[in-house]
Design an enzyme around this catalytic site. Structure first.
Site, mmCIF file in Angstrom:
data_model
loop_
_atom_site.group_PDB
_atom_site.id
_atom_site.type_symbol
_atom_site.label_atom_id
_atom_site.label_comp_id
_atom_site.label_asym_id
_atom_site.label_seq_id
_atom_site.Cartn_x
_atom_site.Cartn_y
_atom_site.Cartn_z
ATOM 1 N N ALA A 11 0.764 -1.243 0.076
ATOM 2 C CA ALA A 11 0.050 0.206 -0.147
ATOM 3 C C ALA A 11 0.736 1.267 0.100
ATOM 4 N N TYR A 13 3.521 4.286 -2.317
ATOM 5 C CA TYR A 13 3.285 5.278 -3.203
ATOM 6 C C TYR A 13 2.822 4.788 -4.854
ATOM 7 N N GLY A 15 1.272 1.374 -4.988
ATOM 8 C CA GLY A 15 -0.157 0.434 -4.538
ATOM 9 C C GLY A 15 -1.316 1.282 -4.448
ATOM 10 N N ASN A 92 8.183 -2.920 -2.106
ATOM 11 C CA ASN A 92 9.436 -2.187 -2.696
ATOM 12 C C ASN A 92 10.462 -3.270 -2.902
ATOM 13 N N THR A 95 17.710 -1.296 -3.413
ATOM 14 C CA THR A 95 19.019 -1.875 -3.857
ATOM 15 C C THR A 95 19.536 -2.625 -2.446
ATOM 16 N N GLU A 170 4.723 0.173 -13.469
ATOM 17 C CA GLU A 170 4.189 1.561 -13.459
ATOM 18 C C GLU A 170 5.065 2.737 -13.742
ATOM 19 N N LYS A 225 10.860 -0.886 -18.588
ATOM 20 C CA LYS A 225 10.705 -0.050 -17.474
ATOM 21 C C LYS A 225 11.977 0.256 -17.052
ATOM 22 N N ARG A 265 13.563 16.063 -32.355
ATOM 23 C CA ARG A 265 14.167 14.668 -32.031
ATOM 24 C C ARG A 265 14.596 14.738 -30.545
ATOM 25 N N CYS A 281 13.583 5.844 -7.190
ATOM 26 C CA CYS A 281 13.897 4.992 -8.323
ATOM 27 C C CYS A 281 14.853 4.910 -9.339
ATOM 28 N N LYS A 344 11.180 16.463 -4.822
ATOM 29 C CA LYS A 344 10.509 17.305 -5.858
ATOM 30 C C LYS A 344 9.531 17.928 -5.195
ATOM 31 N N ARG A 351 12.763 10.162 -0.407
ATOM 32 C CA ARG A 351 13.965 9.160 -0.557
ATOM 33 C C ARG A 351 14.857 9.810 -1.613
HETATM 34 P P1 NAD Z 1 6.779 1.708 -0.933
HETATM 35 O O1 NAD Z 1 7.887 1.310 -0.073
HETATM 36 O O2 NAD Z 1 6.263 2.969 -0.675
HETATM 37 O O3 NAD Z 1 5.736 0.537 -0.635
HETATM 38 C C1 NAD Z 1 5.734 -0.857 -0.664
HETATM 39 C C2 NAD Z 1 4.865 -1.402 0.303
HETATM 40 O O4 NAD Z 1 4.918 -2.742 0.067
HETATM 41 C C3 NAD Z 1 5.329 -1.051 1.850
HETATM 42 O O5 NAD Z 1 4.317 -0.332 2.549
HETATM 43 C C4 NAD Z 1 5.565 -2.567 2.453
HETATM 44 O O6 NAD Z 1 5.325 -2.669 3.892
HETATM 45 C C5 NAD Z 1 4.854 -3.230 1.616
HETATM 46 N N1 NAD Z 1 5.211 -4.594 1.624
HETATM 47 C C6 NAD Z 1 6.572 -5.347 1.582
HETATM 48 N N2 NAD Z 1 6.490 -6.443 1.626
HETATM 49 C C7 NAD Z 1 5.273 -6.878 1.746
HETATM 50 C C8 NAD Z 1 4.641 -8.130 2.071
HETATM 51 N N3 NAD Z 1 5.201 -9.287 1.735
HETATM 52 N N4 NAD Z 1 3.097 -7.918 2.212
HETATM 53 C C9 NAD Z 1 2.644 -7.003 2.193
HETATM 54 N N5 NAD Z 1 3.142 -5.815 1.949
HETATM 55 C C10 NAD Z 1 4.544 -5.839 1.816
HETATM 56 O O7 NAD Z 1 7.209 1.563 -2.355
HETATM 57 P P2 NAD Z 1 6.521 2.121 -3.691
HETATM 58 O O8 NAD Z 1 7.362 3.570 -3.890
HETATM 59 O O9 NAD Z 1 5.295 2.097 -3.680
HETATM 60 O O10 NAD Z 1 7.333 1.205 -5.040
HETATM 61 C C11 NAD Z 1 6.911 -0.096 -4.970
HETATM 62 C C12 NAD Z 1 7.563 -0.541 -6.093
HETATM 63 O O11 NAD Z 1 6.878 0.319 -7.344
HETATM 64 C C13 NAD Z 1 8.907 -0.411 -6.457
HETATM 65 O O12 NAD Z 1 9.498 -1.475 -7.347
HETATM 66 C C14 NAD Z 1 9.298 1.007 -7.371
HETATM 67 O O13 NAD Z 1 10.395 0.642 -7.948
HETATM 68 C C15 NAD Z 1 7.978 0.882 -8.073
HETATM 69 N N6 NAD Z 1 7.886 2.110 -8.748
HETATM 70 C C16 NAD Z 1 7.636 3.167 -7.785
HETATM 71 C C17 NAD Z 1 7.277 4.265 -8.303
HETATM 72 C C18 NAD Z 1 7.275 5.714 -7.198
HETATM 73 O O14 NAD Z 1 6.900 6.965 -7.935
HETATM 74 N N7 NAD Z 1 7.390 5.403 -6.122
HETATM 75 C C19 NAD Z 1 6.836 4.553 -9.576
HETATM 76 C C20 NAD Z 1 6.905 3.258 -10.561
HETATM 77 C C21 NAD Z 1 7.217 2.185 -9.957
HETATM 78 C C1 UGA Z 2 10.201 8.910 -12.079
HETATM 79 C C2 UGA Z 2 9.695 8.783 -13.451
HETATM 80 O O1 UGA Z 2 9.586 9.950 -13.985
HETATM 81 C C3 UGA Z 2 8.401 7.722 -13.531
HETATM 82 O O2 UGA Z 2 8.141 7.578 -14.944
HETATM 83 C C4 UGA Z 2 8.804 6.531 -12.769
HETATM 84 O O3 UGA Z 2 7.485 5.608 -12.842
HETATM 85 C C5 UGA Z 2 9.362 6.669 -11.288
HETATM 86 O O4 UGA Z 2 10.622 7.487 -11.584
HETATM 87 C C6 UGA Z 2 9.693 5.621 -10.668
HETATM 88 O O5 UGA Z 2 9.849 4.436 -11.393
HETATM 89 O O6 UGA Z 2 9.676 5.623 -9.640
HETATM 90 P P1 UGA Z 2 9.898 10.307 -9.963
HETATM 91 O O7 UGA Z 2 10.924 9.697 -9.381
HETATM 92 O O8 UGA Z 2 8.372 10.271 -9.276
HETATM 93 O O9 UGA Z 2 9.262 9.630 -11.299
HETATM 94 O O10 UGA Z 2 9.836 11.791 -10.375
HETATM 95 P P2 UGA Z 2 10.631 12.583 -11.635
HETATM 96 O O11 UGA Z 2 9.478 13.710 -11.884
HETATM 97 O O12 UGA Z 2 10.813 11.554 -12.779
HETATM 98 O O13 UGA Z 2 11.782 13.387 -10.975
HETATM 99 C C7 UGA Z 2 12.899 12.524 -10.442
HETATM 100 C C8 UGA Z 2 14.028 13.409 -10.040
HETATM 101 O O14 UGA Z 2 14.372 14.173 -11.252
HETATM 102 C C9 UGA Z 2 13.509 14.549 -9.017
HETATM 103 O O15 UGA Z 2 14.491 14.915 -7.987
HETATM 104 C C10 UGA Z 2 13.314 15.776 -9.981
HETATM 105 O O16 UGA Z 2 13.520 17.051 -9.217
HETATM 106 C C11 UGA Z 2 14.380 15.744 -10.998
HETATM 107 N N1 UGA Z 2 14.467 16.414 -12.191
HETATM 108 C C12 UGA Z 2 13.267 16.114 -13.034
HETATM 109 C C13 UGA Z 2 15.113 17.373 -12.554
HETATM 110 O O17 UGA Z 2 16.372 17.624 -11.909
HETATM 111 N N2 UGA Z 2 15.134 17.915 -13.649
HETATM 112 C C14 UGA Z 2 13.787 17.514 -14.578
HETATM 113 O O18 UGA Z 2 13.875 18.201 -15.773
HETATM 114 C C15 UGA Z 2 13.037 16.713 -14.316
#
Ligand code: NAD
Ligand code: UGA
Length: 478
Positions: A11, A13, A15, A92, A95, A170, A225, A265, A281, A344, A351
């Site tokens: 649940a 960022y 989910g 989550n 690394t 995502e 991704k 381009r 990420c 941001k 993080r």
């Molecule tokens: P997050 O840390 O905010 O949430 C993950 C949640 O999973 C935590 O609340 C944790 O308690 C829970 N969890 C872990 N193991 C579990 C289990 N066995 N059963 C039930 N719950 C469990 O992470 P996030 O930012 O939502 O990212 C999740 C994934 O999505 C990562 O792989 C990340 O790379 C990817 N992602 C994140 C973003 C983003 O903007 N944060 C965008 C795109 C993709």
């Molecule tokens: C990024 C990607 O944009 C998403 O498509 C992806 O799903 C996500 O990672 C992920 O996999 O977690 P996010 O990290 O939430 O999203 O935010 P961004 O808008 O990409 O910004 C990332 C970092 O780059 C921030 O610190 C932002 O301030 C910086 N940034 C972004 C710059 O310094 N300059 C820019 O022009 C754009």
């Protein structure tokens, strides 16, 4: 196949917002979001929507509409897996901190734990969807765990258990998550089973045009991704490297960005020079790509992508160093107002925020930091900086702390941060920072006073009119 019950494990960022949007668009699907973190689940269920664990514009309104109708949050992981015909894994994948591949490879222990839970509790036919960002070929690991349990259960005649695994990464960005989910550039679905792909595709088709739903093989989806994040981060390191060159040559990085961005381009997005990319990420996904390239015997590919992270680290150090230089080579007991701690704007997420590294470097130099952020809490900053704040006596606005060198104070009131400050450092592009009244600010600061704008959001003319010295990222024009 018509999906009736979804369970999303995790649940966070991704989910939370993703399931909220699916619930809002598909009233005929019951969605259960489960997490092992009870505190987080309690906040998702809090009556006061201000307390949701994640701040995203537009999220609270959707949760208000769907929660308790077809969107539920609980810690009942096993029970909700049992009832689901589609399960999203949204946990989550940070690394790895130790062991084989430490510092680069993704730690898949949470994904593996989920797969084992699904293997144990799922019933009948279940579609398992990888929503987390995973190293290419992880679907293979999930499949082998599921298949081993399937064989065992079927042998024990515990019903006919079958699974399909899909990759559906995502692409949402924090701060614009709801808009990104409602209007995605594309939805990517990778897998082998046409039936499963169609079942997931049908859900998205409720609001996403069909031509934006891309179907690929599972490995392409997983790798796409990581590649998307690597390309985005690479653009930021590229423009940040040019900003350093601008400062030394009389060029202005904003003008350079505009000039190159009009080339169709190249395109104009993601060309804003800043304090270096943060977020949970970019760094982890690139390091994962580096690990994979090395693993498959491609060190040149690995080195190419590692350079993006190396440049980002260097760039953040460069900012802390130049502040020290401009303030006469020492920060000892100098007060610096920090504007923004989130990685941001429009998110409470810190993080990998550039603010963490830059603030730690400034504290090491002996600065006293006064930190403001509209959404990040004092507790979070304390965790990130690994130190406690100086406590201020509210009656007379003083502290009993004798030695405050290298320490920090949290200031919830923005105009409080400027009092007796030698410098202001803008690290997050919150909208409210672009409308600061610099005339009031300049009267509160100690002279000579500096404004360091790492986000290019202040108006340079207003700053200079108030006799404040200005450094702007990538601005060599003065
Ligand atoms: P997050 O840390 O905010 O949430 C993950 C949640 O999973 C935590 O609340 C944790 O308690 C829970 N969890 C872990 N193991 C579990 C289990 N066995 N059963 C039930 N719950 C469990 O992470 P996030 O930012 O939502 O990212 C999740 C994934 O999505 C990562 O792989 C990340 O790379 C990817 N992602 C994140 C973003 C983003 O903007 N944060 C965008 C795109 C993709
Ligand atoms: C990024 C990607 O944009 C998403 O498509 C992806 O799903 C996500 O990672 C992920 O996999 O977690 P996010 O990290 O939430 O999203 O935010 P961004 O808008 O990409 O910004 C990332 C970092 O780059 C921030 O610190 C932002 O301030 C910086 N940034 C972004 C710059 O310094 N300059 C820019 O022009 C754009």
């Amino acid at each position: 196949m018509k999906i009736k019950n979804i369970c999303c494990i995790g649940a966070g960022y991704v989910g939370g917002p993703t399931m909220a949007v699916i619930a809002d668009k598909c009233h005929d699907i019951n969605i259960e979001v489960v997490d092992i973190n009870k505190e987080r689940i309690d906040l998702w269920n809090d009556k006061d929507l201000e307390n949701l664990p994640i701040y995203e514009p537009g999220l609270a309104e959707i949760v208000k509409r769907c929660r308790g109708k077809n969107l539920y949050f609980s810690t009942l992981v096993e029970e909700k897996i049992e009832n689901a015909d589609m399960i999203f894994i949204s946990v989550n994948t940070p690394t790895k901190k130790h062991g084989f591949g430490a510092g680069k490879a993704s730690d898949l222990k949470w994904v593996e734990a989920c797969s084992r839970q699904v293997a144990k509790y799922a019933k009948g036919y279940t579609i398992v969807v990888e929503k987390s960002t995973l190293p290419v070929r992880t679907a293979g690991v999930i499949k082998s765990i599921l298949e081993a349990s399937q064989e065992q259960k079927n042998n024990e005649s515990k019903g006919n258990i079958t699974f399909d695994v899909l990759s559906n990464p995502e692409f949402l960005s924090e701060g614009t998550a709801i808009n990104d989910l409602l209007n995605p550039d594309r939805v990517l679905i990778g897998g082998d089973s046409k039936e499963a792909i169609q079942a997931l595709g049908n859900i998205y088709e409720k609001w996403v045009p069909k031509n934006k739903i891309l179907k690929t093989n599972i490995w392409s989806s997983e790798l796409a991704k990581l590649t998307a994040n690597a390309f985005l981060a690479q653009r930021i390191s590229s423009i940040n490297s040019i900003s350093a060159l601008c400062e030394n040559t009389g060029a202005d990085v904003r003008e350079v960005s505009r000039a190159i961005g009009t080339d169709s381009r190249i395109g104009s997005k993601f060309l804003d020079s800043g304090p270096g990319f943060g977020g949970s990420c970019f760094k982890k996904d690139i390091l994962n790509l580096v690990y994979l390239a090395n693993y498959f015997g491609l060190p040149e590919v690995a080195n190419f992508w590692e350079g993006v992270v190396t440049l980002n680290n260097w760039h953040q150090k460069r900012i802390a160093n130049l502040i020290t230089k401009k303030l006469f080579g020492t920060l000892s007991n100098k007060k610096i107002a920090i504007l923004g701690f989130a990685f941001k704007a429009n998110t409470n997420d810190t993080r990998e925020s550039a603010a963490i590294k830059i603030c730690k470097d400034l504290l090491d130099e002996g600065a006293i930091l006064k930190i403001h952020d509209p959404k990040v809490s004092e507790e979070q900053i304390s965790k990130d900086l690994n130190s406690l704040p100086i406590k201020i006596n509210e009656e007379n606005n003083t502290t009993d702390d004798k030695n405050i060198e290298g320490k920090w104070i949290f200031c919830p009131d923005i105009y409080e941060v400027f009092f007796e400050a030698d410098a202001v450092l803008v690290l997050t592009e919150w909208k409210e920072y672009s409308s600061i009244d610099w005339e009031i600010v300049s009267k509160k600061m100690r002279k000579p006073s500096w404004v360091f704008d790492a986000r290019s959001i202040v108006d340079p003319y207003k700053i200079m009119k108030c006799n404040l010295n200005l450094w702007r990222i990538g601005d060599g024009s003065k």
